[in-house]
Design a protein around this motif. Structure first.
Motif, PDB file in Angstrom:
ATOM      1  N   VAL A   1       0.840  -1.187   0.000  1.00  0.00           N
ATOM      2  CA  VAL A   1       0.000   0.000   0.000  1.00  0.00           C
ATOM      3  C   VAL A   1       0.880   1.243   0.000  1.00  0.00           C
ATOM      4  O   VAL A   1       1.934   1.264   0.619  1.00  0.00           O
ATOM      5  CB  VAL A   1      -0.978   0.025   1.200  1.00  0.00           C
ATOM      6  CG1 VAL A   1      -1.914  -1.173   1.153  1.00  0.00           C
ATOM      7  CG2 VAL A   1      -0.244   0.081   2.524  1.00  0.00           C
ATOM      8  N   GLY A   2       0.444   2.260  -0.690  1.00  0.00           N
ATOM      9  CA  GLY A   2       1.181   3.511  -0.751  1.00  0.00           C
ATOM     10  C   GLY A   2       0.524   4.578   0.091  1.00  0.00           C
ATOM     11  O   GLY A   2      -0.691   4.593   0.271  1.00  0.00           O
ATOM     12  N   THR A   3       1.348   5.484   0.594  1.00  0.00           N
ATOM     13  CA  THR A   3       0.824   6.610   1.367  1.00  0.00           C
ATOM     14  C   THR A   3       0.318   7.721   0.445  1.00  0.00           C
ATOM     15  O   THR A   3      -0.395   8.605   0.886  1.00  0.00           O
ATOM     16  CB  THR A   3       1.909   7.178   2.295  1.00  0.00           C
ATOM     17  OG1 THR A   3       3.035   7.581   1.503  1.00  0.00           O
ATOM     18  CG2 THR A   3       2.339   6.135   3.322  1.00  0.00           C
ATOM     19  N   ALA A   4       0.704   7.669  -0.811  1.00  0.00           N
ATOM     20  CA  ALA A   4       0.279   8.640  -1.831  1.00  0.00           C
ATOM     21  C   ALA A   4       0.561   8.009  -3.192  1.00  0.00           C
ATOM     22  O   ALA A   4       1.194   6.943  -3.275  1.00  0.00           O
ATOM     23  CB  ALA A   4       1.040   9.953  -1.678  1.00  0.00           C
ATOM     24  N   GLY A   5       0.143   8.665  -4.248  1.00  0.00           N
ATOM     25  CA  GLY A   5       0.438   8.175  -5.590  1.00  0.00           C
ATOM     26  C   GLY A   5       1.900   8.423  -5.936  1.00  0.00           C
ATOM     27  O   GLY A   5       2.502   9.394  -5.494  1.00  0.00           O
TER      28      GLY A   5
ATOM     29  N   VAL B   1      -2.765   3.358  -3.442  1.00  0.00           N
ATOM     30  CA  VAL B   1      -2.891   4.302  -2.331  1.00  0.00           C
ATOM     31  C   VAL B   1      -3.972   3.842  -1.360  1.00  0.00           C
ATOM     32  O   VAL B   1      -5.063   3.445  -1.778  1.00  0.00           O
ATOM     33  CB  VAL B   1      -3.229   5.714  -2.857  1.00  0.00           C
ATOM     34  CG1 VAL B   1      -3.411   6.693  -1.697  1.00  0.00           C
ATOM     35  CG2 VAL B   1      -2.157   6.203  -3.810  1.00  0.00           C
ATOM     36  N   HIS B   2      -3.634   3.903  -0.088  1.00  0.00           N
ATOM     37  CA  HIS B   2      -4.590   3.568   0.974  1.00  0.00           C
ATOM     38  C   HIS B   2      -4.487   4.593   2.087  1.00  0.00           C
ATOM     39  O   HIS B   2      -3.401   5.088   2.378  1.00  0.00           O
ATOM     40  CB  HIS B   2      -4.307   2.175   1.555  1.00  0.00           C
ATOM     41  CG  HIS B   2      -4.917   1.071   0.774  1.00  0.00           C
ATOM     42  ND1 HIS B   2      -6.129   0.516   1.090  1.00  0.00           N
ATOM     43  CD2 HIS B   2      -4.502   0.428  -0.333  1.00  0.00           C
ATOM     44  CE1 HIS B   2      -6.426  -0.436   0.213  1.00  0.00           C
ATOM     45  NE2 HIS B   2      -5.453  -0.502  -0.665  1.00  0.00           N
ATOM     46  N   THR B   3      -5.598   4.880   2.696  1.00  0.00           N
ATOM     47  CA  THR B   3      -5.600   5.699   3.901  1.00  0.00           C
ATOM     48  C   THR B   3      -5.153   4.812   5.056  1.00  0.00           C
ATOM     49  O   THR B   3      -5.191   3.568   4.950  1.00  0.00           O
ATOM     50  CB  THR B   3      -7.008   6.241   4.209  1.00  0.00           C
ATOM     51  OG1 THR B   3      -7.866   5.122   4.525  1.00  0.00           O
ATOM     52  CG2 THR B   3      -7.561   7.047   3.050  1.00  0.00           C
ATOM     53  N   PRO B   4      -4.754   5.400   6.166  1.00  0.00           N
ATOM     54  CA  PRO B   4      -4.420   4.562   7.328  1.00  0.00           C
ATOM     55  C   PRO B   4      -5.570   3.640   7.731  1.00  0.00           C
ATOM     56  O   PRO B   4      -5.349   2.469   8.057  1.00  0.00           O
ATOM     57  CB  PRO B   4      -4.111   5.597   8.424  1.00  0.00           C
ATOM     58  CG  PRO B   4      -3.585   6.774   7.668  1.00  0.00           C
ATOM     59  CD  PRO B   4      -4.426   6.808   6.405  1.00  0.00           C
TER      60      PRO B   4
ATOM     61  N   SER C   1      -8.028   2.409   5.782  1.00  0.00           N
ATOM     62  CA  SER C   1      -8.261   1.315   4.826  1.00  0.00           C
ATOM     63  C   SER C   1      -7.134   0.286   4.881  1.00  0.00           C
ATOM     64  O   SER C   1      -7.373  -0.905   4.688  1.00  0.00           O
ATOM     65  CB  SER C   1      -8.462   1.847   3.403  1.00  0.00           C
ATOM     66  OG  SER C   1      -7.300   2.480   2.905  1.00  0.00           O
ATOM     67  N   ALA C   2      -5.916   0.720   5.183  1.00  0.00           N
ATOM     68  CA  ALA C   2      -4.810  -0.234   5.347  1.00  0.00           C
ATOM     69  C   ALA C   2      -5.042  -1.092   6.583  1.00  0.00           C
ATOM     70  O   ALA C   2      -4.856  -2.312   6.548  1.00  0.00           O
ATOM     71  CB  ALA C   2      -3.482   0.514   5.441  1.00  0.00           C
ATOM     72  N   ALA C   3      -5.466  -0.472   7.661  1.00  0.00           N
ATOM     73  CA  ALA C   3      -5.762  -1.225   8.881  1.00  0.00           C
ATOM     74  C   ALA C   3      -6.895  -2.220   8.639  1.00  0.00           C
ATOM     75  O   ALA C   3      -6.868  -3.339   9.150  1.00  0.00           O
ATOM     76  CB  ALA C   3      -6.108  -0.272  10.019  1.00  0.00           C
ATOM     77  N   ALA C   4      -7.875  -1.824   7.838  1.00  0.00           N
ATOM     78  CA  ALA C   4      -9.002  -2.720   7.528  1.00  0.00           C
ATOM     79  C   ALA C   4      -8.525  -3.962   6.783  1.00  0.00           C
ATOM     80  O   ALA C   4      -9.065  -5.060   6.993  1.00  0.00           O
ATOM     81  CB  ALA C   4     -10.063  -1.984   6.726  1.00  0.00           C
ATOM     82  N   LEU C   5      -7.515  -3.820   5.921  1.00  0.00           N
ATOM     83  CA  LEU C   5      -6.967  -4.996   5.228  1.00  0.00           C
ATOM     84  C   LEU C   5      -6.401  -5.992   6.234  1.00  0.00           C
ATOM     85  O   LEU C   5      -6.621  -7.202   6.114  1.00  0.00           O
ATOM     86  CB  LEU C   5      -5.871  -4.580   4.243  1.00  0.00           C
ATOM     87  CG  LEU C   5      -6.306  -3.823   3.004  1.00  0.00           C
ATOM     88  CD1 LEU C   5      -5.086  -3.354   2.216  1.00  0.00           C
ATOM     89  CD2 LEU C   5      -7.204  -4.681   2.128  1.00  0.00           C
TER      90      LEU C   5
ATOM     91  N   ARG D   1       1.689   7.773  10.574  1.00  0.00           N
ATOM     92  CA  ARG D   1       0.227   7.814  10.785  1.00  0.00           C
ATOM     93  C   ARG D   1      -0.405   6.460  10.475  1.00  0.00           C
ATOM     94  O   ARG D   1      -1.297   6.002  11.184  1.00  0.00           O
ATOM     95  CB  ARG D   1      -0.411   8.902   9.924  1.00  0.00           C
ATOM     96  CG  ARG D   1      -0.492  10.247  10.592  1.00  0.00           C
ATOM     97  CD  ARG D   1      -1.378  11.227   9.841  1.00  0.00           C
ATOM     98  NE  ARG D   1      -0.881  11.563   8.518  1.00  0.00           N
ATOM     99  CZ  ARG D   1       0.132  12.390   8.283  1.00  0.00           C
ATOM    100  NH1 ARG D   1       0.751  12.967   9.280  1.00  0.00           N
ATOM    101  NH2 ARG D   1       0.524  12.642   7.050  1.00  0.00           N
ATOM    102  N   MET D   2       0.083   5.830   9.429  1.00  0.00           N
ATOM    103  CA  MET D   2      -0.455   4.522   9.075  1.00  0.00           C
ATOM    104  C   MET D   2      -0.150   3.511  10.189  1.00  0.00           C
ATOM    105  O   MET D   2      -1.028   2.753  10.601  1.00  0.00           O
ATOM    106  CB  MET D   2       0.115   4.063   7.731  1.00  0.00           C
ATOM    107  CG  MET D   2      -0.797   3.063   7.063  1.00  0.00           C
ATOM    108  SD  MET D   2      -0.474   2.762   5.327  1.00  0.00           S
ATOM    109  CE  MET D   2      -1.148   4.161   4.501  1.00  0.00           C
ATOM    110  N   LEU D   3       1.086   3.536  10.690  1.00  0.00           N
ATOM    111  CA  LEU D   3       1.461   2.617  11.769  1.00  0.00           C
ATOM    112  C   LEU D   3       0.664   2.887  13.036  1.00  0.00           C
ATOM    113  O   LEU D   3       0.263   1.945  13.738  1.00  0.00           O
ATOM    114  CB  LEU D   3       2.953   2.721  12.055  1.00  0.00           C
ATOM    115  CG  LEU D   3       3.889   2.237  10.955  1.00  0.00           C
ATOM    116  CD1 LEU D   3       5.343   2.481  11.353  1.00  0.00           C
ATOM    117  CD2 LEU D   3       3.657   0.778  10.630  1.00  0.00           C
ATOM    118  N   SER D   4       0.427   4.145  13.338  1.00  0.00           N
ATOM    119  CA  SER D   4      -0.345   4.497  14.528  1.00  0.00           C
ATOM    120  C   SER D   4      -1.763   3.943  14.440  1.00  0.00           C
ATOM    121  O   SER D   4      -2.283   3.366  15.401  1.00  0.00           O
ATOM    122  CB  SER D   4      -0.376   6.021  14.685  1.00  0.00           C
ATOM    123  OG  SER D   4      -1.190   6.385  15.774  1.00  0.00           O
TER     124      SER D   4
END
Length: 184
Positions: free
Chosen positions: A7-11, A67-70, A72-76, A100-103
């Motif tokens: 997953v990417g934090t941005a494009g 790209v994933h938001t924090p 949506s990544a957590a939901a995976l 932020r994604m890790l948090s």
């Protein structure tokens, strides 16, 4: 099926390259290569070169998830079956986005981060990469800038990369195998 979702934090942060490097390290694995998945705009097969493998392991996959938001990544992770590689640039903003994604992922419980890696890629040939204090070092793979990786088209063999990039690519490939629970 166990899936490594990149997953990417941005494009444009290198999700396709990170996924292609993972596949390159696993395509000749004795337990079989993982299946490849990507969003249509990713052109993962172009980056991999081809999807020919000696043996396929239908229980494993590498997914260029974009790209994933924090959240949506957590939901995976929460849905099960996925482990994550967070691709971000090694810039102050990229490190902050990865943190932020890790948090958000850590809110799933203390073991949630065991299924996560962060690949920070240096985005330019010159200048220092940001120091990723906010990313725990056991989760971190730092990919130095390498002109050969920055070129479009198929990835070159890892042996054709600069020495520091070779070491980083091999570290990422070992981490990808571990995330997929494959013996190295």
């Amino acid at each position: 099926m166990r899936t490594l979702a990149v997953v990417g934090t941005a494009g444009g942060v290198g999700t396709t390259t990170v996924a292609a490097l993972a596949f390159a390290g696993l395509r000749h694995h004795p337990h079989g290569a993982p299946m490849l998945y990507a969003r249509p705009s990713a052109h993962l097969i172009d980056r991999v070169g081809d999807d020919q493998v000696p043996a396929l392991n239908g229980e494993l996959a590498v997914w260029d998830a974009g790209v994933h938001t924090p959240e949506s990544a957590a939901a995976l992770l929460e849905a099960g079956g996925c482990v994550l590689a967070v691709a971000a640039p090694a810039t102050p903003l990229g490190v902050a986005d990865a943190a932020r994604m890790l948090s958000t992922i850590s809110e799933l419980g203390e073991d949630a981060l065991a299924g996560v890696a962060v690949v920070l890629s240096q985005v330019g040939g010159r200048g220092r990469a940001a120091t990723p204090h906010a990313v725990p070092s056991p989760l971190l793979v730092r990919m130095p800038y390498d002109r050969a990786l920055a070129q479009p088209g198929p990835l070159p063999p890892v042996t054709a990369l600069a020495r520091r990039t070779q070491a980083a690519a091999h570290a990422w490939q070992r981490r990808a195998a571990a995330l997929l629970s494959l013996p190295t």
